[in-house]
Enzyme design. Structure first.
Site, PDB file in Angstrom:
ATOM      1  N   ASP A  12       0.948  -0.948  -0.035  1.00 38.52           N
ATOM      2  CA  ASP A  12      -0.133  -0.055   0.090  1.00 38.52           C
ATOM      3  C   ASP A  12       0.716   1.160   0.131  1.00 38.52           C
ATOM      4  O   ASP A  12       2.122   1.094  -0.165  1.00 38.52           O
ATOM      5  CB  ASP A  12      -1.165  -0.149   0.938  1.00 38.52           C
ATOM      6  CG  ASP A  12      -0.298   0.310   2.500  1.00 38.52           C
ATOM      7  OD1 ASP A  12       0.918   0.260   2.617  1.00 38.52           O
ATOM      8  OD2 ASP A  12      -1.068   0.465   3.403  1.00 38.52           O
ATOM      9  N   HIS A  13       0.356   2.523   0.378  1.00 33.72           N
ATOM     10  CA  HIS A  13       1.105   3.744   0.073  1.00 33.72           C
ATOM     11  C   HIS A  13       2.107   3.526   1.293  1.00 33.72           C
ATOM     12  O   HIS A  13       3.308   4.125   1.025  1.00 33.72           O
ATOM     13  CB  HIS A  13       0.289   4.850   0.322  1.00 33.72           C
ATOM     14  CG  HIS A  13      -0.739   4.992   1.614  1.00 33.72           C
ATOM     15  ND1 HIS A  13      -1.541   3.738   1.679  1.00 33.72           N
ATOM     16  CD2 HIS A  13      -0.691   5.569   2.672  1.00 33.72           C
ATOM     17  CE1 HIS A  13      -2.448   3.999   2.729  1.00 33.72           C
ATOM     18  NE2 HIS A  13      -1.711   5.065   3.530  1.00 33.72           N
ATOM     19  N   CYS A  69       2.916  -3.038   4.085  1.00 37.38           N
ATOM     20  CA  CYS A  69       2.359  -1.801   4.206  1.00 37.38           C
ATOM     21  C   CYS A  69       2.960  -0.938   5.609  1.00 37.38           C
ATOM     22  O   CYS A  69       4.219  -1.553   5.497  1.00 37.38           O
ATOM     23  CB  CYS A  69       0.926  -2.285   4.916  1.00 37.38           C
ATOM     24  SG  CYS A  69       0.845  -3.286   6.065  1.00 37.38           S
ATOM     25  N   GLY A  70       2.478  -0.191   6.255  1.00 37.86           N
ATOM     26  CA  GLY A  70       3.223   0.692   7.071  1.00 37.86           C
ATOM     27  C   GLY A  70       3.926  -0.281   8.056  1.00 37.86           C
ATOM     28  O   GLY A  70       5.152  -0.147   8.499  1.00 37.86           O
ATOM     29  N   THR A  71       3.079  -1.144   8.906  1.00 42.10           N
ATOM     30  CA  THR A  71       3.723  -1.931   9.935  1.00 42.10           C
ATOM     31  C   THR A  71       3.764  -3.541   9.468  1.00 42.10           C
ATOM     32  O   THR A  71       4.419  -4.269  10.143  1.00 42.10           O
ATOM     33  CB  THR A  71       2.551  -2.047  11.070  1.00 42.10           C
ATOM     34  OG1 THR A  71       1.294  -2.446  10.583  1.00 42.10           O
ATOM     35  CG2 THR A  71       2.379  -0.486  11.766  1.00 42.10           C
ATOM     36  N   GLY A  72       2.972  -3.777   8.438  1.00 42.70           N
ATOM     37  CA  GLY A  72       3.164  -5.239   7.907  1.00 42.70           C
ATOM     38  C   GLY A  72       1.947  -5.996   8.638  1.00 42.70           C
ATOM     39  O   GLY A  72       1.680  -7.113   8.035  1.00 42.70           O
ATOM     40  N   GLY A  74      -1.577  -4.982   8.758  1.00 40.14           N
ATOM     41  CA  GLY A  74      -2.875  -5.011   7.841  1.00 40.14           C
ATOM     42  C   GLY A  74      -2.773  -6.234   6.756  1.00 40.14           C
ATOM     43  O   GLY A  74      -3.706  -6.693   6.491  1.00 40.14           O
ATOM     44  N   MET A  75      -1.465  -6.168   6.041  1.00 43.57           N
ATOM     45  CA  MET A  75      -1.354  -6.980   4.869  1.00 43.57           C
ATOM     46  C   MET A  75      -1.419  -8.325   5.431  1.00 43.57           C
ATOM     47  O   MET A  75      -2.057  -9.285   5.015  1.00 43.57           O
ATOM     48  CB  MET A  75       0.130  -6.599   4.398  1.00 43.57           C
ATOM     49  CG  MET A  75       0.066  -5.744   3.613  1.00 43.57           C
ATOM     50  SD  MET A  75      -1.128  -5.628   2.256  1.00 43.57           S
ATOM     51  CE  MET A  75      -0.399  -4.237   0.989  1.00 43.57           C
ATOM     52  N   HIS A 102      10.041 -23.349   9.981  1.00 42.22           N
ATOM     53  CA  HIS A 102       9.281 -24.061  10.721  1.00 42.22           C
ATOM     54  C   HIS A 102       7.772 -24.112  10.304  1.00 42.22           C
ATOM     55  O   HIS A 102       6.953 -24.745  10.492  1.00 42.22           O
ATOM     56  CB  HIS A 102       9.077 -23.466  12.111  1.00 42.22           C
ATOM     57  CG  HIS A 102      10.224 -23.835  12.976  1.00 42.22           C
ATOM     58  ND1 HIS A 102      10.293 -23.552  14.491  1.00 42.22           N
ATOM     59  CD2 HIS A 102      11.400 -24.400  12.550  1.00 42.22           C
ATOM     60  CE1 HIS A 102      11.599 -24.056  14.624  1.00 42.22           C
ATOM     61  NE2 HIS A 102      12.253 -24.563  13.608  1.00 42.22           N
ATOM     62  N   ARG A 137       7.457 -32.880  12.958  1.00 40.88           N
ATOM     63  CA  ARG A 137       6.693 -32.197  14.024  1.00 40.88           C
ATOM     64  C   ARG A 137       6.217 -31.016  13.329  1.00 40.88           C
ATOM     65  O   ARG A 137       5.018 -30.507  13.716  1.00 40.88           O
ATOM     66  CB  ARG A 137       7.560 -31.980  15.081  1.00 40.88           C
ATOM     67  CG  ARG A 137       8.662 -30.942  15.083  1.00 40.88           C
ATOM     68  CD  ARG A 137       9.452 -30.919  16.164  1.00 40.88           C
ATOM     69  NE  ARG A 137      10.629 -29.854  16.137  1.00 40.88           N
ATOM     70  CZ  ARG A 137      11.806 -30.044  15.423  1.00 40.88           C
ATOM     71  NH1 ARG A 137      12.054 -31.072  15.009  1.00 40.88           N
ATOM     72  NH2 ARG A 137      12.587 -29.088  15.302  1.00 40.88           N
ATOM     73  N   HIS A 138       6.843 -30.163  12.414  1.00 45.23           N
ATOM     74  CA  HIS A 138       6.324 -29.177  11.918  1.00 45.23           C
ATOM     75  C   HIS A 138       5.368 -29.445  10.748  1.00 45.23           C
ATOM     76  O   HIS A 138       4.396 -28.568  10.764  1.00 45.23           O
ATOM     77  CB  HIS A 138       7.599 -28.258  11.090  1.00 45.23           C
ATOM     78  CG  HIS A 138       8.548 -27.708  12.040  1.00 45.23           C
ATOM     79  ND1 HIS A 138       8.585 -27.139  13.227  1.00 45.23           N
ATOM     80  CD2 HIS A 138       9.974 -28.093  12.138  1.00 45.23           C
ATOM     81  CE1 HIS A 138       9.422 -26.957  13.785  1.00 45.23           C
ATOM     82  NE2 HIS A 138      10.411 -27.357  13.478  1.00 45.23           N
TER      83      HIS A 138
HETATM   84  C1  RB5 Z   1      -1.513   3.315   6.359  1.00 46.62           C
HETATM   85  O1  RB5 Z   1      -1.680   4.398   7.022  1.00 46.62           O
HETATM   86  C2  RB5 Z   1      -1.333   2.089   7.392  1.00 46.62           C
HETATM   87  O2  RB5 Z   1      -2.496   2.054   8.379  1.00 46.62           O
HETATM   88  C3  RB5 Z   1      -0.968   0.697   6.783  1.00 46.62           C
HETATM   89  O3  RB5 Z   1       0.106   0.921   5.885  1.00 46.62           O
HETATM   90  C4  RB5 Z   1      -0.836  -0.437   7.559  1.00 46.62           C
HETATM   91  O4  RB5 Z   1       0.248  -0.133   8.572  1.00 46.62           O
HETATM   92  C5  RB5 Z   1      -1.896  -1.003   8.077  1.00 46.62           C
HETATM   93  O5  RB5 Z   1      -1.658  -1.999   8.925  1.00 46.62           O
END
Ligand code: RB5
Length: 158
Positions: A12-13, A69-72, A74-75, A102, A137-138
């Protein structure tokens, strides 16, 4: 090269900038890729891109995908809604290695606002080069994930 050996990549952005960097890096490592977007820093909704990429991986068109994405987060949350997808949020190298060894992850998610470029490159390199351990096991634990998926799918159908 079979399409399956290509890496699917989307962002995303919040992850667009890192995606562009990783595309050149993938090329340097000798991987071909398909870019599922986004194509600028204009705000978009991450589930739309997770959906496009996860469906292609789930359909067997690609063995591996990378979502940023910003944090990873949401994706990762969106991709893991798809049966057969094992998306792993890896903002460090150890987790990236373990997610393959694993958990046999088929999608890597990264936080474009969390990790610096060089670390992200290392994460991607290790993730792509690490193989599933195949230890019983895995395998057993992944089988149990699949059982949860089918049990839940049956419930939904009722
Ligand atoms: C977008 O601002 C942000 O929420 C998105 O990139 C992501 O971090 C969501 O999990």
């Amino acid at each position: 090269m079979d399409n399956k050996d290509k890496v699917a990549i989307a962002a995303d952005h919040g992850g667009w900038h890192l995606k562009e960097t990783l595309k050149s890096f993938l090329k340097d490592l000798g991987y071909k890729y398909t870019d599922f977007g986004t194509s600028s820093e204009k705000a978009v909704d991450y589930p739309d891109f997770a959906l496009a990429l996860a469906e292609a991986v789930r359909a067997g068109k690609y063995k591996k995908g990378i979502l940023i994405c910003g944090t990873g987060l949401g994706m990762c949350m969106s991709a893991n809604k798809f049966p057969g997808i094992r998306a792993a949020l890896c903002n460090d190298v150890f987790t990236a290695k373990m997610s393959m060894e694993h958990n046999d992850a088929n999608i890597l998610t990264i936080g474009g606002r969390v990790v610096k470029e060089n670390l992200a490159k290392e994460i991607v390199k290790v993730w792509l080069r690490t193989k599933f351990s195949n230890a019983p096991r895995h395998k057993q634990r992944i089988k149990k994930i699949k059982e949860i998926e089918s049990k839940y799918m049956r419930t939904l159908k009722k």
